[in-house]
Scaffold this active site. Structure first.
Site, PDB file in Angstrom:
ATOM      1  CB  THR A  85      -0.956   0.037   1.216  1.00  0.00           C
ATOM      2  OG1 THR A  85      -1.404   1.390   1.417  1.00  0.00           O
ATOM      3  CG2 THR A  85      -0.271  -0.431   2.484  1.00  0.00           C
ATOM      4  CB  SER A 114      -3.622   2.616  10.240  1.00  0.00           C
ATOM      5  OG  SER A 114      -3.377   1.577   9.297  1.00  0.00           O
ATOM      6  CE1 TYR A 160      -3.796  -3.401   5.229  1.00  0.00           C
ATOM      7  CE2 TYR A 160      -4.119  -1.042   4.955  1.00  0.00           C
ATOM      8  CZ  TYR A 160      -3.897  -2.289   4.405  1.00  0.00           C
ATOM      9  OH  TYR A 160      -3.770  -2.418   3.054  1.00  0.00           O
ATOM     10  CG  HIS A 161      -1.753   1.906   6.154  1.00  0.00           C
ATOM     11  ND1 HIS A 161      -2.892   2.361   6.763  1.00  0.00           N
ATOM     12  CD2 HIS A 161      -2.011   1.944   4.820  1.00  0.00           C
ATOM     13  CE1 HIS A 161      -3.805   2.675   5.831  1.00  0.00           C
ATOM     14  NE2 HIS A 161      -3.295   2.428   4.648  1.00  0.00           N
ATOM     15  CE  LYS A 182      -1.124  -4.129   2.440  1.00  0.00           C
ATOM     16  NZ  LYS A 182      -1.840  -5.128   1.646  1.00  0.00           N
TER      17      LYS A 182
END
Lengths: 382, 382
Positions: free
Chosen positions: A144, A179, A181-182, A185
């Protein structure tokens, strides 16, 4: 080519399965229904009804004459994943099987721990299964653009040559996300880059911006083939959310000043990009990184465009600046490079007024299904 | 100060507990006996017999009159960890509770998955427990110099200002490690830096080089208070391993050309560094990084020094260059900065011949317990 699609039921997974199947590739898809299950817990449904993955595969076969094999199971179970690899021996893996929601990752401890476990163990399992079964297998990983955050320097495509005190070296472009989530990644990238160097794996990391849209050539045959289209705060992406808000007469939820700028792309272009990456795989021991966006907008740009086109179509579209529940810069420099996929042949579908209009018209068809309570829940970062 | 020590039974954990207890801090220690359990599986014991953690705490109380409370449990169990935080409400946490072995992390899939889960979920749980119970609590995290790898530029202390196309920003120093274990420490840094920025946590990341030695002021009182001293390939650090090999008449295991250069420090200096970091905590929302080494050596430097001092003590010490089971550069640039801890008051114990001699003499006392089969197993990176 034999392609294993992980996260095959998701917003991008299912259209990818059909897109690749239509082009003659042999597809096996895996999904653990994480998104469907969380949507039930949150009492939030996709905008359009979506048959389950087995039913979608059957529908696709009816319309195309092509088979997509699906498994409802979990890639964090290594024995299961290894079994699929051994049976199918894929030439490539498209890895979408991550907990993909920033707000979900910030909900509470359990959701955070799930996000870390799911994303990291899933990615680790893929690297081990590839090494065990077919080390030449090309891993196409959806990263991302959020991994880069919003640095005060130009964002290059994955890598940066750094000169320091008269000496030089090339590194992964510095990453700092906004975040959990990021952040997972970023951690995936760390993991893949390590095994690429150590085992000589072939990896393409597609650093994707937020995707919008719903139509693809393959779903045109039957409305039941459309992707899961979410507009709730947990799984909806910003453009799709704004369009649903416009149709529902819900003021567009601009967080803070709305100067947050990101790179975006049309769902059709995600499919093209993944296809292009598969057609020209990374070399042995290469981590190839592309920034997968076609244009950049601020949140205010998006809100104004949806407002304008929405009003042309007779909707009462207001914009409401609400207190930002996230921790992020609302006014910042943003200049990412994104030429690599164009060089491979990407022909972008830009966000024209026509594209926004078509999306609004799609949503109008499901207006009665919009659950206003799901639109904004205010998951706070702090 | 109330200090929670995680990984309290380990090579560094137990001496840290005693060191801080001796200085008047109130200590609670947690350990899951991971190291002890793996040592049993591998049929490899510490060089000196080590009572269990409860017994060590009792011995320490007999000698010092001070209590150290211990729990044998797992910090990846969030409910357990949160319970300890709620009962104790620590002012600081010293986080050693990681799977700390590079070779273990490269053994096989299960060991790799364990390493990822243990290290990442453990660190995540700490951040959540701190936020829940006492957001001002200072997290002192043991990182590793191995996170940086061996870049072709000078290694700064954690951060790097980058100028690119006429613009500037400051980033975490680029990290690329040479084992999965070291990669999980990069991932820990990603995680902590995210929550520092988002929640304003206070974190000190001590980027430590390989530690050597066994004696500390606190263990002088009773030989049963020495740390777990490993010389096996899985848990032994290189200097300690070479000293045991010298005493056992086992040719020193230099991997490849032996030009691998790293920063090292004496166990006594680890204790000082952790103590200094605790005495001057990071600010709110600060991730402070120190490179915790006192001098740099190549593997050949170390082997030659152990050989020379060993021969002076009458040992037959040969050096054998063996095929490198790891994937790493054997000849590289290496110039790390390490002034931050000196500025805080660190008084280094350098690796003099006397220090090596004392270590050899300690090992001589346990010569009969050396298991030659545990010295080299050749865990391969590829």
């Amino acid at each position: 080519m034999k392609v294993l699609v992980l996260g095959a039921d998701g917003y991008l997974g299912w259209p990818t399965c059909m897109y690749l199947s239509a082009r003659g590739h042999e597809i096996v898809g895996i999904d653990n229904y994480f998104r469907r299950n969380v949507l039930k817990e949150l009492d939030s449904e996709p905008l359009a009804p979506v048959p389950d993955l087995h039913q979608r595969a059957s529908l696709w076969e009816e319309h195309s004459g092509k088979k997509i094999h699906v498994h409802i199971d979990d890639i964090t179970d290594y024995d299961f994943l290894l079994g699929v690899f051994r049976d199918f021996v894929p030439d490539a893996v498209v890895h979408y099987a991550e907990q993909p929601s920033a707000p979900y990752s910030m909900l509470n401890h359990d959701a955070a721990a799930f996000t870390v476990r799911n994303n990291l163990i899933g990615t680790l399992n893929i690297t081990y299964a590839v090494r065990e079964v077919n080390p030449a297998c090309h891993i196409v990983k959806l990263g991302t653009m959020g991994e880069y955050g919003t640095p005060n320097i130009d964002i290059e495509e994955g890598w940066l040559e750094i000169e320091h005190k008269g000496r030089k070296d090339k590194f992964l472009f510095p990453r700092q996300a906004s975040s959990l989530y990021h952040t997972t990644k970023i951690q995936d990238t760390d993991l893949l880059w390590f095994y690429v160097r150590t085992w000589g794996l072939r990896v393409t990391d597609l650093m994707q911006g937020p995707v919008y849209g719903v139509s693809t050539d393959e779903s045109a045959a039957d409305p039941r083939l459309v992707p899961i289209f979410n507009y709730d705060e947990i799984f909806g992406t910003v453009v799709n959310r704004f369009v649903v808000q416009a149709v529902a007469g819900y003021p567009l939820t601009v967080y803070g000043k709305g100067g947050q700028t990101r790179g975006y792309l049309n769902l059709r272009d995600t499919l093209q990009c993944v296809g292009l990456a598969l057609e020209s795989p990374s070399g042995k021991g290469e981590l190839r990184v592309f920034n997968q966006v076609t244009e950049t907008f601020s949140v205010n740009d998006l809100a104004e465009r949806v407002q304008r086109v929405g009003r042309e179509l007779g909707h009462n579209v207001e914009i409401r600046e609400i207190e930002n529940p996230r921790v992020e810069k609302e006014d910042h420099y943003y200049n990412p490079a994104y030429t690599g996929l164009l060089d491979l042949g990407l022909e972008p579908h830009y966000m024209t007024d026509d594209v926004v209009r078509e999306l609004i018209q799609f949503v109008e068809g499901y207006k009665d299904r919009i659950n206003r309570d799901a639109i904004f829940r205010g998951v706070k970062w702090r």
